[in-house]
Scaffold this motif. Sequence first.
Motif, PDB file in Angstrom:
ATOM      1  N   ALA A   1       0.849  -1.189   0.000  1.00  0.00           N
ATOM      2  CA  ALA A   1       0.000   0.000   0.000  1.00  0.00           C
ATOM      3  C   ALA A   1       0.884   1.237   0.000  1.00  0.00           C
ATOM      4  CB  ALA A   1      -0.887   0.002   1.232  1.00  0.00           C
ATOM      5  N   ALA A   2       0.409   2.293  -0.666  1.00  0.00           N
ATOM      6  CA  ALA A   2       1.209   3.525  -0.765  1.00  0.00           C
ATOM      7  C   ALA A   2       0.339   4.742  -0.491  1.00  0.00           C
ATOM      8  CB  ALA A   2       1.812   3.631  -2.160  1.00  0.00           C
ATOM      9  N   VAL A   3       0.772   5.565   0.466  1.00  0.00           N
ATOM     10  CA  VAL A   3       0.049   6.794   0.797  1.00  0.00           C
ATOM     11  C   VAL A   3       1.040   7.958   0.762  1.00  0.00           C
ATOM     12  CG1 VAL A   3      -1.217   8.019   2.624  1.00  0.00           C
ATOM     13  CG2 VAL A   3      -1.605   5.568   2.284  1.00  0.00           C
ATOM     14  N   ALA A   4       0.655   9.037   0.084  1.00  0.00           N
ATOM     15  CA  ALA A   4       1.505  10.237   0.063  1.00  0.00           C
ATOM     16  C   ALA A   4       0.815  11.344   0.845  1.00  0.00           C
ATOM     17  CB  ALA A   4       1.761  10.681  -1.372  1.00  0.00           C
TER      18      ALA A   4
ATOM     19  N   ASP B   1      -5.943  12.651  11.804  1.00  0.00           N
ATOM     20  CA  ASP B   1      -7.116  11.829  11.463  1.00  0.00           C
ATOM     21  C   ASP B   1      -7.273  11.676   9.955  1.00  0.00           C
ATOM     22  OD1 ASP B   1      -7.590  11.514  14.093  1.00  0.00           O
ATOM     23  OD2 ASP B   1      -9.186  13.032  14.224  1.00  0.00           O
ATOM     24  N   GLU B   2      -6.905  12.722   9.234  1.00  0.00           N
ATOM     25  CA  GLU B   2      -7.014  12.626   7.771  1.00  0.00           C
ATOM     26  C   GLU B   2      -6.015  11.611   7.233  1.00  0.00           C
ATOM     27  OE1 GLU B   2      -7.207  16.392   5.682  1.00  0.00           O
ATOM     28  OE2 GLU B   2      -7.971  17.320   7.531  1.00  0.00           O
ATOM     29  N   VAL B   3      -4.817  11.597   7.810  1.00  0.00           N
ATOM     30  CA  VAL B   3      -3.818  10.614   7.383  1.00  0.00           C
ATOM     31  C   VAL B   3      -4.284   9.218   7.787  1.00  0.00           C
ATOM     32  CG1 VAL B   3      -1.390   9.966   7.477  1.00  0.00           C
ATOM     33  CG2 VAL B   3      -2.033  12.370   7.768  1.00  0.00           C
ATOM     34  N   GLN B   4      -4.809   9.118   9.005  1.00  0.00           N
ATOM     35  CA  GLN B   4      -5.308   7.825   9.479  1.00  0.00           C
ATOM     36  C   GLN B   4      -6.414   7.299   8.565  1.00  0.00           C
ATOM     37  OE1 GLN B   4      -4.155   5.787  12.020  1.00  0.00           O
ATOM     38  NE2 GLN B   4      -5.603   4.377  11.061  1.00  0.00           N
ATOM     39  N   GLY B   5      -7.237   8.212   8.055  1.00  0.00           N
ATOM     40  CA  GLY B   5      -8.309   7.831   7.130  1.00  0.00           C
ATOM     41  C   GLY B   5      -7.754   7.076   5.938  1.00  0.00           C
TER      42      GLY B   5
END
Length: 394
Positions: A33-36, A84-88
């Motif tokens: 998984a990849a999140v920026a 919380d936005e990152v956790q989302g």
Amino acid sequence: MKLAMIGFGQAGGKVLDKFLEYDEKHGSNIVRAAVAVNTAKADLMGLDHVPEENRVLIGQSRVKGHGVGADNELGAEIAEEDIDEVQGAIDSIPVHEVDAFLVIAGLGGGTGSGGAPVLAKHIKRIYTEPVYGLGILPGGDEGGIYTLNAARSFQTFVREVDNLLVFDNDAWRKTGESVQGGYDEINDEIVKRFGVLFGAGEVEQGGEVAESVVDSSEIINTLAGGGVSTVGYASETVENSGGSGGGLLSKFTGGSKSQPEDSANTTNRITSLVRKAALGRLTLPCEIDGAERALLVTAGPPAFLNRKGIERGRKWLEEQTGSMEVRGGDYPVPNSGNVAAVVLLAGVTNVPRIKELQQVAIEAQENIDEIRDESEENLQNLVEDDDDELESLF
Ligand code: GDP
């Protein structure tokens, strides 16, 4: 080994993008998984491989998508406010399928430098999987503020992760190149090293060298115990007739095997690659003597890997590091035209570059404080008339 990667800030995002490109090209399956994450909208839009729904813009109410301008205290504050936005975005990761998290950031800037340690702390509180950091140190020519940011972020990031893998731009920059072109090449070097390392733990057991294939638990055990790590790499081209591009010989060998080779040659090649990897340019240059743990991975076509080479390499690493905890194994890549050795040195402590970074950072800090004090006084002198005859309006 399967990783959930989070790229924080511009450098973090770009290196993450490169990891995805590498994964696609080599079919190595390391990025599960990849999140920026960024405070600058333009940086997120500039990414090519990170899925749009996994790009998280934070701090909109404070900086309106324009970034934090190398202010890493602001970067840290925004990361905390908008966690919380990152956790989302992390919620959409199938965490049961990942072996570890990897938080990537350039430590000299603002968003990643401040945000990455905040995020690492947060993830560690929530999940049981290990959380690693990949921290990129700035080039020495970037100036005092970048060095100060990096020194402060480094200290905090090491504390919050299970291990901090470090890449030092300063050791890798080339003169006479555009910054962008330079980073492209540097980013290739980063993902090549960490790609082979993490890819090694992703090979299915079974096959020709089954018993000596590196397992992801060996990477995790080498990184366990915390601290700072560095990676060395060396490779050599070989005449591999196996694989898709197989030459004439592959017809006679059935196309599935590499050309047989004298095993003494194979062993000697591996031994010298291990030495080159450990004594050559490391991602973070340091004295390898005193490294607490090490992992040796030899990658390439199975016919060019052997147990004896690894055993010799491991012994040599034990002597050089003084550590008894040196693991080693194969990463068979049947279609490759290269044999490579990757050496992960974990828990390194003799790192002159970090001491130098801290020294320059302290000087920069003193200089900033001095100028701030002086400037208040100077402004006072400028604005007030000498004999205090003028009165301000209100
Ligand atoms: P941020 O967006 O505020 O987190 O800051 P940046 O990521 O733009 O910059 C932080 C530091 O990362 C810089 O000082 C550079 O040393 C480094 N950097 C920026 N872009 C790249 C990149 O593409 N590759 C590498 N290796 N380093 C980069």
